[in-house]
Enzyme design. Structure first.
Site, PDB file in Angstrom:
ATOM      1  N   TYR A  99      39.463  23.739  29.836  1.00  0.00           N
ATOM      2  CA  TYR A  99      38.288  24.652  29.961  1.00  0.00           C
ATOM      3  C   TYR A  99      37.024  24.032  29.272  1.00  0.00           C
ATOM      4  CZ  TYR A  99      41.914  28.348  29.984  1.00  0.00           C
ATOM      5  OH  TYR A  99      43.094  29.333  30.485  1.00  0.00           O
ATOM      6  N   ASN A 127      39.603  35.672  37.418  1.00  0.00           N
ATOM      7  CA  ASN A 127      39.763  35.228  38.648  1.00  0.00           C
ATOM      8  C   ASN A 127      40.473  36.224  39.400  1.00  0.00           C
ATOM      9  OD1 ASN A 127      40.112  33.887  41.149  1.00  0.00           O
ATOM     10  ND2 ASN A 127      41.621  32.600  40.221  1.00  0.00           N
ATOM     11  N   CYS A 135      43.658  29.151  38.997  1.00  0.00           N
ATOM     12  CA  CYS A 135      43.431  29.104  37.690  1.00  0.00           C
ATOM     13  C   CYS A 135      44.495  28.878  36.822  1.00  0.00           C
ATOM     14  CB  CYS A 135      42.934  30.546  37.411  1.00  0.00           C
ATOM     15  SG  CYS A 135      43.956  31.757  37.984  1.00  0.00           S
ATOM     16  N   HIS A 136      45.755  28.728  37.375  1.00  0.00           N
ATOM     17  CA  HIS A 136      47.003  28.241  36.634  1.00  0.00           C
ATOM     18  C   HIS A 136      46.897  26.603  36.340  1.00  0.00           C
ATOM     19  CE1 HIS A 136      47.805  27.538  40.992  1.00  0.00           C
ATOM     20  NE2 HIS A 136      48.522  26.378  40.542  1.00  0.00           N
ATOM     21  N   GLU A 162      54.007  22.494  42.128  1.00  0.00           N
ATOM     22  CA  GLU A 162      53.015  21.404  42.431  1.00  0.00           C
ATOM     23  C   GLU A 162      53.479  20.174  42.040  1.00  0.00           C
ATOM     24  OE1 GLU A 162      49.088  22.509  41.586  1.00  0.00           O
ATOM     25  OE2 GLU A 162      49.359  24.689  42.344  1.00  0.00           O
TER      26      GLU A 162
END
Length: 178
Positions: A99, A127, A135-136, A162
């Site tokens: 962030y 989002n 956003c993850h 991922e």
């Protein structure tokens, strides 16, 4: 008119919404702010080309591959939220950002000394196009897996899908290996 459809993912049902310009929403069932501000009378259950593209994108994504195209997106939010979401779109597949790093990027873009990481967190949490606007991939300043509107378990599942290096997120107990 808002067009909607559902998608069955390995994480459960996903609800998608689009207008004539592009995808406006993608929510995991039970997600915080689920389908926020969608009025039922404005919605029509119909699979448009944009929604078909979003489903095709998710088919590829949930096979553990990085999609090589982006469906048309039409994120609707404040100027600040849209600026944050644009940064989210640039986070590479399988990588994370904090962030604070997003706040620093925004400060540079706006020519100011500092931006609030908490304000960034609020925009990330709101989002409306989850997963596709990733956003993850946003973590706490110490690498911790802080908040995710879809639930931390889903955030972990998406990062694992991922093949994100997860070792920095878990501090092993003394004498144990990852």
């Amino acid at each position: 008119m808002i067009y909607t459809t559902d998608y069955q993912s390995p994480l459960g049902k996903i609800f998608l919404a689009a207008d004539e310009k592009g995808l406006t929403g993608l929510w995991l069932e039970g997600q915080k702010y689920y389908a926020a501000q969608l009025e039922k009378e404005e919605c029509k259950q119909e699979e448009t080309p944009v929604l078909k593209d979003a489903k095709r994108w998710m088919d590829i994504y949930f096979q553990g591959k990085e999609p090589d195209f982006m469906p048309l997106l039409h994120p609707v939010g404040t100027e600040f939220q849209c600026a944050v979401w644009e940064i989210l779109r640039k986070i590479p597949y399988g990588q994370t950002i904090t962030y604070g790093e997003i706040a620093r990027q925004l400060a540079v873009q706006r020519g100011v000394k500092k931006m609030s990481a908490q304000a960034v967190g609020g925009a990330v949490g709101h989002n409306k196009i989850s997963i596709i606007i990733p956003c993850h991939r946003v973590v706490g300043s110490n690498g911790s897996l802080t908040g995710y509107a879809g639930g931390i378990d889903k955030k972990i599942a998406l990062l694992k899908l991922e093949k994100t290096d997860m070792s920095r997120f878990f501090v092993p107990k003394k004498g144990t290996a990852l």
